[in-house]
Design an enzyme around this catalytic site. Structure first.
Site, PDB file in Angstrom:
ATOM      1  N   LYS A 126       0.840  -1.211   0.224  1.00 19.84           N
ATOM      2  CA  LYS A 126       0.056  -0.132   0.003  1.00 19.84           C
ATOM      3  C   LYS A 126       0.880   1.054  -0.086  1.00 19.84           C
ATOM      4  O   LYS A 126       0.519   2.006  -0.802  1.00 19.84           O
ATOM      5  CB  LYS A 126      -1.128  -0.097   1.162  1.00 19.84           C
ATOM      6  CG  LYS A 126      -1.936   1.183   1.201  1.00 19.84           C
ATOM      7  CD  LYS A 126      -2.764   1.251   2.402  1.00 19.84           C
ATOM      8  CE  LYS A 126      -2.058   1.826   3.670  1.00 19.84           C
ATOM      9  NZ  LYS A 126      -2.858   1.558   4.999  1.00 19.84           N
TER      10      LYS A 126
ATOM     11  N   ASP B 252      -6.629   1.083   0.988  1.00 15.36           N
ATOM     12  CA  ASP B 252      -6.825   1.272   2.237  1.00 15.36           C
ATOM     13  C   ASP B 252      -8.124   0.773   2.803  1.00 15.36           C
ATOM     14  O   ASP B 252      -8.719   0.456   1.992  1.00 15.36           O
ATOM     15  CB  ASP B 252      -6.261   2.579   2.784  1.00 15.36           C
ATOM     16  CG  ASP B 252      -7.483   3.785   2.524  1.00 15.36           C
ATOM     17  OD1 ASP B 252      -8.172   3.464   1.586  1.00 15.36           O
ATOM     18  OD2 ASP B 252      -7.208   4.817   2.745  1.00 15.36           O
TER      19      ASP B 252
END
Length: 214
Positions: free
Chosen positions: A120, A138
């Site tokens: 991420k 997320d």
């Protein structure tokens, strides 16, 4: 959800916010990397408050390395998990200095080799600092993608892969920002504000939230 709906969703989000970006404050790729590392389980506002103190004093890998873990902790102690984050950031700075001439690498493999940098974080840096059409999933993006049916998946990687396949190419670079902002301010976890959502008629979530009673 069909391709026409997806295109219209992103067209509307683009019309409302033509140049979206992160709410983390940064001036260089390294400052962005540092801010994203510090943002795990913390709010952007809290990270910005800390980096406003930190970056005027130390805004390069060499400068943070010179601070050391204890010195860095004094600037970021208001952020959750600040001790482990300080260790990770100092070690990241050491590797950047020793292996990358103090520069943030532009490949996923090199970024993910840095302490505390997962997929991420690497996606955020590649997208926001370097303009790559990556999508960092997320909790907000995972929720919005599944709830609206834009891209459903059982885990962040599945959602990311489906977004990359299904988001029209013209929107892919900015999709991450549009989705995260939509999840943060409208399609909220506990009570999505469907009554003011610009894509409510396109969203395939079966239980739209009614407006609050006055």
């Amino acid at each position: 959800m069909n391709a026409g709906k997806r295109h219209e969703i992103f067209a509307r989000l683009r019309a409302l916010n033509p140049e979206p970006t992160t709410e983390l404050e940064y001036g260089t790729p390294f400052e962005l990397l540092a801010a994203v590392l510090l943002s795990a389980q913390a709010t952007d506002r809290g990270v910005n408050e800390a980096t406003r103190r930190l970056f005027p004093v130390a805004s390069t890998p060499a400068a943070i390395l010179a601070l050391g873990v204890e010195g860095l902790e004094q600037y970021i102690r208001t952020i959750g998990l600040y001790r482990s984050k300080a260790r990770h950031l100092v070690e990241t700075c050491r590797l950047l200095v020793e292996h990358h001439d103090g520069e943030v690498p532009r490949t996923r493999e090199a970024l993910e080799a840095l302490p505390g940098v997962g997929r991420k974080t690497a996606n955020v840096v590649l997208n926001t600092a370097f303009g790559e059409p990556t999508i960092a999933v997320d909790t907000h993006i995972f929720r919005v993608s599944n709830r609206t049916r834009i891209a459903q998946g059982r885990n962040p990687l599945e959602v990311e892969q489906r977004l990359l396949r299904n988001v029209p190419a013209e929107f892919r670079r900015d999709a991450h920002h549009w989705l995260i902002l939509h999840g943060r301010y409208i399609c909220k976890a506990r009570r999505p504000e469907c009554w003011r959502c610009p894509i409510a008629d396109l969203c395939e979530h079966p239980d739209k939230t009614p407006p609050p009673r006055s």
